[in-house]
Design an enzyme around this catalytic site. Structure first.
Site, short mmCIF file in Angstrom:
data_model
loop_
_atom_site.label_atom_id
_atom_site.label_comp_id
_atom_site.label_asym_id
_atom_site.label_seq_id
_atom_site.Cartn_x
_atom_site.Cartn_y
_atom_site.Cartn_z
NE ARG A 55 -4.47 8.31 7.06
CZ ARG A 55 -5.66 8.07 7.40
NH1 ARG A 55 -6.75 8.06 6.50
NH2 ARG A 55 -5.81 8.07 8.74
CD GLN A 79 -12.95 8.16 9.83
OE1 GLN A 79 -13.45 7.15 12.00
NE2 GLN A 79 -11.83 8.00 10.10
CG ASP A 87 -6.46 1.20 7.20
OD1 ASP A 87 -7.37 1.16 7.47
OD2 ASP A 87 -5.29 2.20 6.08
N GLY A 144 -9.41 5.67 3.68
CA GLY A 144 -9.49 4.43 3.35
C GLY A 144 -8.62 4.39 2.06
CB ALA A 145 -6.51 1.64 3.10
CG ASN A 154 -9.63 -1.82 9.42
OD1 ASN A 154 -10.28 -1.20 8.83
ND2 ASN A 154 -10.86 -2.00 10.29
CE LYS A 155 -10.28 5.25 11.33
NZ LYS A 155 -9.26 6.00 11.22
#
Ligand code: MRU
Length: 368
Positions: free
Chosen positions: A117, A226, A267, A66-67, A277-278
């Site tokens: 990451r 998640q 993110d 998670g960012a 995002n995801k």
């Protein structure tokens, strides 16, 4: 499907643990405590490490994810390094304090943390902030131990700022929802993705306190789950009525009129509002547009990277094929990008800790 009415929802925010925290070891040096999310929802396993490389590993393996949480963990890696190897090595180079040695050694360490990451801009933001802070502190402080102590305090400030910014996002976001809303979310942008409270789920928590949440639908979020493992865990802990769906069920749910709004995290947000995002978020945004459902992104201003003109500049992390296919199939390749980019045109508004912005105006949050 069992449905419960929203009236009488008791929002138990105290049930949410702190996901990441910089602490003092018995020897006085810095250590990092985190909830290892790989074991959720079945086991709440907290780990403490005094090895900065271990923190980098936790980020890479999604034990911490998670960012915003990654950002704090990255900053903590540097603080742990500074209070152990960094201060010792620098002090050892001269009789008093060898400033150059400290920063010479910190260079490769911060590069390694920064590259753990590539997509969550909060990681780069936090590492750069720590480097700047250490350099400024070095102008007045006399020893590497004192710089390490100052860096420790800076991480604690960052943690408190994260919680405060999530609360602000929650308050701003709640104004966008109507009474008894059914909300869909993708991935986990909750307390588990931050120090505590959460961004997209921060909006849910603030809205639930105002009687505005009837139910949250959590996308499973393949391949790592998640949504299935983390979002369900934290929503049920807080007492929010929750329904888990597989990713491919969102369209049907929307077609049946069961979703009033979609809220996701981010993110990285480019200057024009395009948002990474995801993986799967883009698809949900397309579906929302088709069904005329508002699609909100919730993120702190530290997730905006104004140096990126649009989403095509956002680096997208590719992850190991084993996340998609546990056992390889001969002759079959696996594509496993961790994130996708939702074009600004599909986003109704971006909720930040500094207010709600039209995607094209999101950089204004940085001018605050
Ligand atoms: O790969 P992950 O689990 O780190 O991805 C997390 C997300 O995509 C979140 O939605 C995002 O970081 C926002 S967290 C508040």
């Amino acid at each position: 499907m069992t449905e419960r009415p929203s009236s009488g929802i008791k929002v138990e925010l105290d049930a949410l643990p702190r996901s990441v925290d910089l602490v003092r070891s018995p020897d006085g040096a810095a250590a990092f405590t985190y909830l290892d999310e790989r074991f959720l929802p079945y086991e709440e396993r907290f780990e403490t490490t005094s090895d900065w490389r271990e923190i980098v590993r936790a980020i890479k393996t999604l034990a911490v994810r998670g960012a915003p949480a990654i950002g704090v963990a990255g900053a903590a890696s540097l603080a742990v390094w500074a209070s152990r190897e960094g201060a010792k090595a620098a002090a050892g180079r001269g009789c008093a304090y060898d400033k150059d040695a400290f920063f010479e050694l910190m260079g490769p360490v911060s590069d390694e943390v920064r590259s753990a990451r590539p997509t969550a801009v909060n990681l780069m933001w936090a590492v750069d902030r720590m480097k700047r802070f250490a350099e400024q502190s070095a102008e007045t402080l006399q020893s590497s131990w004192e710089i390490a102590d100052a860096m420790f305090e800076e991480v604690l400030r960052m943690e408190e700022e994260d919680i405060a910014s999530n609360r602000a996002i929650g308050a701003y976001g709640a104004t966008l929802l109507d009474h008894d809303s059914n909300v869909l979310t993708h991935c986990n942008a909750g307390s588990l993705a931050t120090v505590q409270y959460g961004t997209a789920l921060g909006v849910v928590y603030a809205a639930a306190k105002q009687g505005k949440i009837a139910r949250v639908y959590a996308d499973e979020t393949r391949p790592v789950g998640q949504g299935a493992r983390l979002t369900t865990w934290e929503l049920s802990k807080v007492g929010i009525p929750t329904t888990l769906i597989c990713d491919n069920m969102a369209a049907s749910l929307m077609a049946q009129g069961k979703i009033d709004a979609v809220i996701v995290g981010a993110d990285c947000i480019a200057a024009n509002g395009d948002t990474a995002n995801k993986i799967g978020t883009y698809g949900v945004a397309v579906l929302s547009k088709h069904h005329d459902i508002p699609f909100y992104v919730a993120a702190p201003a530290s997730t905006i990277d104004a140096s990126l003109t649009d989403g095509s500049d956002i680096p997208i992390e590719q992850r190991d094929p084993s996340e998609v296919l546990a056992k390889p199939i001969e002759g079959v390749d696996v594509w496993n990008p961790a994130f996708d980019v939702t074009p600004a045109g599909l986003i109704t508004a971006i909720v930040t800790d500094r207010g709600v912005f039209a995607p094209s105006e999101v950089v204004q949050a940085l001018e605050w």
